[in-house]
Design a protein around this motif. Structure first.
Motif, mmCIF file in Angstrom:
data_model
loop_
_atom_site.group_PDB
_atom_site.id
_atom_site.type_symbol
_atom_site.label_atom_id
_atom_site.label_comp_id
_atom_site.label_asym_id
_atom_site.label_seq_id
_atom_site.Cartn_x
_atom_site.Cartn_y
_atom_site.Cartn_z
ATOM 1 N N GLU A 306 20.245 16.886 16.334
ATOM 2 C CA GLU A 306 21.470 16.146 16.650
ATOM 3 C C GLU A 306 22.006 16.490 18.036
ATOM 4 O OE1 GLU A 306 25.444 14.665 14.277
ATOM 5 O OE2 GLU A 306 24.588 16.615 13.771
ATOM 6 N N HIS A 307 21.931 17.772 18.421
ATOM 7 C CA HIS A 307 22.433 18.174 19.736
ATOM 8 C C HIS A 307 21.584 17.568 20.849
ATOM 9 C CE1 HIS A 307 25.163 20.825 17.729
ATOM 10 N NE2 HIS A 307 24.187 21.520 17.184
ATOM 11 N N GLU A 308 20.275 17.547 20.647
ATOM 12 C CA GLU A 308 19.385 16.944 21.642
ATOM 13 C C GLU A 308 19.639 15.448 21.758
ATOM 14 O OE1 GLU A 308 15.791 20.188 20.791
ATOM 15 O OE2 GLU A 308 15.788 18.209 19.835
ATOM 16 N N ALA A 309 19.906 14.801 20.617
ATOM 17 C CA ALA A 309 20.204 13.365 20.634
ATOM 18 C C ALA A 309 21.471 13.087 21.437
ATOM 19 C CB ALA A 309 20.355 12.847 19.204
ATOM 20 N N GLU A 310 22.494 13.916 21.244
ATOM 21 C CA GLU A 310 23.744 13.751 21.990
ATOM 22 C C GLU A 310 23.511 13.941 23.487
ATOM 23 O OE1 GLU A 310 26.285 16.632 20.241
ATOM 24 O OE2 GLU A 310 26.812 15.392 18.507
ATOM 25 N N ASP A 311 22.788 15.007 23.844
ATOM 26 C CA ASP A 311 22.522 15.285 25.261
ATOM 27 C C ASP A 311 21.726 14.149 25.898
ATOM 28 O OD1 ASP A 311 23.830 17.679 25.024
ATOM 29 O OD2 ASP A 311 22.016 18.898 24.852
ATOM 30 N N LYS A 321 30.484 11.061 21.979
ATOM 31 C CA LYS A 321 31.576 11.599 21.182
ATOM 32 C C LYS A 321 31.872 10.693 19.991
ATOM 33 C CE LYS A 321 36.311 13.353 21.518
ATOM 34 N NZ LYS A 321 37.480 13.557 22.407
ATOM 35 N N GLY A 322 31.919 11.291 18.807
ATOM 36 C CA GLY A 322 32.250 10.542 17.605
ATOM 37 C C GLY A 322 31.079 9.833 16.960
ATOM 38 N N LYS A 323 29.899 9.912 17.559
ATOM 39 C CA LYS A 323 28.733 9.237 16.992
ATOM 40 C C LYS A 323 27.946 10.200 16.110
ATOM 41 C CE LYS A 323 28.037 5.760 20.610
ATOM 42 N NZ LYS A 323 28.404 4.635 19.726
ATOM 43 N N GLY A 324 27.580 9.738 14.930
ATOM 44 C CA GLY A 324 26.761 10.532 14.032
ATOM 45 C C GLY A 324 25.288 10.389 14.362
ATOM 46 N N GLY A 325 24.461 11.086 13.603
ATOM 47 C CA GLY A 325 23.031 11.082 13.875
ATOM 48 C C GLY A 325 22.404 9.707 13.807
ATOM 49 N N LEU A 326 22.787 8.909 12.793
ATOM 50 C CA LEU A 326 22.202 7.576 12.646
ATOM 51 C C LEU A 326 22.663 6.647 13.764
ATOM 52 C CD1 LEU A 326 20.229 6.233 10.749
ATOM 53 C CD2 LEU A 326 22.143 5.434 9.371
ATOM 54 N N ASP A 327 23.916 6.801 14.183
ATOM 55 C CA ASP A 327 24.418 6.007 15.317
ATOM 56 C C ASP A 327 23.636 6.331 16.585
ATOM 57 O OD1 ASP A 327 26.421 4.861 13.747
ATOM 58 O OD2 ASP A 327 27.801 6.513 14.151
ATOM 59 N N LEU A 328 23.390 7.613 16.805
ATOM 60 C CA LEU A 328 22.645 8.023 17.994
ATOM 61 C C LEU A 328 21.210 7.501 17.942
ATOM 62 C CD1 LEU A 328 23.966 11.689 18.241
ATOM 63 C CD2 LEU A 328 24.383 9.874 19.906
ATOM 64 N N VAL A 344 16.339 11.902 13.805
ATOM 65 C CA VAL A 344 17.324 12.918 14.181
ATOM 66 C C VAL A 344 17.445 13.909 13.031
ATOM 67 C CG1 VAL A 344 19.688 13.388 14.912
ATOM 68 C CG2 VAL A 344 18.587 11.238 15.578
ATOM 69 N N THR A 345 17.038 15.147 13.272
ATOM 70 C CA THR A 345 17.159 16.184 12.244
ATOM 71 C C THR A 345 18.553 16.799 12.333
ATOM 72 O OG1 THR A 345 16.223 17.878 13.710
ATOM 73 C CG2 THR A 345 14.692 16.664 12.312
ATOM 74 N N LEU A 346 19.138 17.075 11.167
ATOM 75 C CA LEU A 346 20.530 17.528 11.100
ATOM 76 C C LEU A 346 20.669 18.920 10.503
ATOM 77 C CD1 LEU A 346 22.042 14.192 9.716
ATOM 78 C CD2 LEU A 346 21.809 14.881 12.107
ATOM 79 N N GLY A 347 19.598 19.711 10.548
ATOM 80 C CA GLY A 347 19.679 21.062 10.000
ATOM 81 C C GLY A 347 19.971 21.030 8.511
ATOM 82 N N GLY A 348 21.050 21.695 8.119
ATOM 83 C CA GLY A 348 21.423 21.775 6.715
ATOM 84 C C GLY A 348 21.938 20.481 6.124
ATOM 85 N N GLU A 349 22.051 19.432 6.954
ATOM 86 C CA GLU A 349 22.533 18.139 6.462
ATOM 87 C C GLU A 349 21.404 17.144 6.215
ATOM 88 O OE1 GLU A 349 25.710 17.708 5.640
ATOM 89 O OE2 GLU A 349 25.984 19.805 6.232
ATOM 90 N N GLY A 350 20.154 17.550 6.471
ATOM 91 C CA GLY A 350 19.039 16.658 6.204
ATOM 92 C C GLY A 350 18.516 15.958 7.443
ATOM 93 N N VAL A 351 18.062 14.724 7.264
ATOM 94 C CA VAL A 351 17.415 13.961 8.339
ATOM 95 C C VAL A 351 17.859 12.506 8.259
ATOM 96 C CG1 VAL A 351 15.206 13.269 9.356
ATOM 97 C CG2 VAL A 351 15.372 15.429 8.127
ATOM 98 N N VAL A 352 18.054 11.885 9.418
ATOM 99 C CA VAL A 352 18.284 10.440 9.476
ATOM 100 C C VAL A 352 17.313 9.853 10.486
ATOM 101 C CG1 VAL A 352 20.704 10.545 8.793
ATOM 102 C CG2 VAL A 352 20.106 10.700 11.215
#
Length: 440
Positions: A306-311, A321-328, A344-352
């Motif tokens: 998720e952090h790499e997707a944001e960057d 800002k404000g975008k979730g993994g699926l939005d990104l 987009v892998t989300l660690g302890g939140e799974g994968v989208v």
């Protein structure tokens, strides 16, 4: 109707006046400029800390909505951004007024308590401002650190590296994988380990003069999180000419898996794509300018956390800002028409993920995480990447989106098993272990 309009107009005017007043009020809080200490400054117990700030002239009281009343400076312990115990006052009731409409610098030296232990601290500048009917307090915090040496509970040397980990994960996931690269003259044991785990190493050379790359990994015994420092070694010596020789043996129908840990990665990706290979790109570590270095328009599948997707999205000019993994994932897929999917892998939140088979066939995927006891997250992402591709290729006779679903599910389980083990390459589970979990 006229009365309603008047009331509305009055309300708007009242709000505007409040906003204007508050803007003026907060402009007064910039009367102080902190020059010392600086964020990130190191301190030592018993040494002197120089506290220095500059006062700016205040607006005349008759026209200003407020004036400075006082300034206190204190010292406290912190944990991250959270304040902990206050340890003392550096200066109470500091001077706050500039003189004769000129900037005035105030300096005070303060001795850091001799019993200050290694850790994280902060200096707070607490400003009090009086307005016509109320007072407010604003705090500016400077984070400082006392040098800290930690004791380790153990030390191990294990094989790893993103590309090597992913190759082993592909092999253990049932795929045929050829690892290409340049190992150091101290890394024969790594080559042997990878061969034992099913990786074809015939395209990997060992340097006669250069040492191998190193990753110095610190793992928290409390959370399983890690901090990694990289030394590139022979990873920085691999050339496009080396890659071109390897690519002579591959073409359409084959995949190349790439990361951002070797030199000339963008050129190598271009060479592979031009020969018709599909490209799976895991752009880690994320570095400044990566969107200019790599031809993202030639990537088939992109896998990021998720952090790499944001960057990455910010580097492309987007507002993350404000975008979730699926939005990104959706935004990144829009940017690159050639790309088939973004995971987009989300660690302890799974994968989208978001994949498209054709322009009008697009599907979202949401895979929940597996609940496990985490010991070490170091190789989880690489395990996911390798297993995803191995399963995706292995399921090639299935419907396209079914292949993606299978690949995401198996990769997610494989990564969840990997984090329950120490190490990276040696934490990758076997396909039988993954299938056993999926059957439950």
């Amino acid at each position: 109707m006229r009365l309603s309009k008047s009331i509305l107009l009055s309300a708007v005017l009242f709000v505007a006046l409040i906003q204007t007043t508050l803007a003026s009020v907060y402009s007064q809080l910039h009367f102080m400029k902190i020059e010392s200490p600086r964020d990130g400054q190191d301190i030592k117990a018993g040494s002197q800390l120089v506290v220095k700030y500059v006062m700016q002239p205040l607006i005349d009281e008759q026209t200003s909505p407020g004036k400075a009343l006082g300034l206190d400076i204190n010292f406290h312990r912190r944990s991250g951004n959270q304040k902990q115990q206050q340890l003392g006052f550096i200066h109470k009731k500091c001077p706050v007024a500039a003189k004769n409409d000129k900037y005035v610098t105030y300096t005070k030296k303060w001795t850091i308590p001799s019993d200050t232990k290694p850790g994280s601290y902060a200096v707070d500048f607490v400003e009090k401002v009086q307005f016509r009917r109320t007072q407010i307090t604003a705090t500016e915090t400077v984070k400082i650190n006392s040098g800290e040496t930690l004791s380790a509970t153990g030390f191990n040397a294990r094989p790893g590296g993103k590309g090597a980990n992913q190759s082993v994960a592909i092999a253990k996931g049932g795929g045929a994988v050829y690892h290409a690269g340049l190992l150091g003259n101290d890394a024969q044991w790594i080559k042997d380990f990878m061969i034992e785990n099913g990786v074809d190493m015939s395209h990997t050379r060992i340097s006669e003069t250069e040492g191998n790359g190193r990753a110095f990994i610190q793992v928290s015994t409390a959370t399983g999180d890690n901090c990694i420092v990289l030394f590139p070694g022979t990873n920085a010596k691999y050339t496009p000419e080396d890659a071109a020789k390897v690519l002579e043996s591959f073409g359409p129908g084959d995949w190349i898996v790439m990361q951002n840990e070797i030199s000339c990665g963008g050129e190598i990706m271009n060479l592979a794509a031009d020969k018709g290979l599909s490209v799976l790109f895991n752009p880690a570590p994320m570095t400044p300018g990566i969107v200019d270095e790599f031809p993202f328009d030639k990537v088939t599948v992109l896998i990021v956390n998720e952090h790499e997707a944001e960057d990455l999205y910010r580097d492309l000019g987007g507002q993350s800002k404000g975008k979730g993994g699926l939005d990104l994932a959706a935004e990144l897929l829009k940017r690159f028409p050639h790309m088939q999917g973004v995971v987009v892998t989300l660690g302890g939140e799974g994968v989208v993920a978001k994949f498209r088979q054709e322009e009008d066939r697009i599907r979202d995927f949401i895979i929940p995480c597996q609940k496990v006891d985490v010991k070490d997250t170091t190789g989880a992402g690489d395990t996911f990447v390798g297993y995803f591709l191995a399963t995706f290729v292995r399921a090639q006779n299935e419907d396209y989106f079914t292949r993606v679903q299978y690949a995401l599910e198996e990769a997610n389980v494989a990564a969840s098993i990997a984090v329950t083990r120490l190490g990276s390459m040696n934490s990758v589970p076997t396909l039988d272990e993954v299938k056993a979990v999926l059957k439950k």
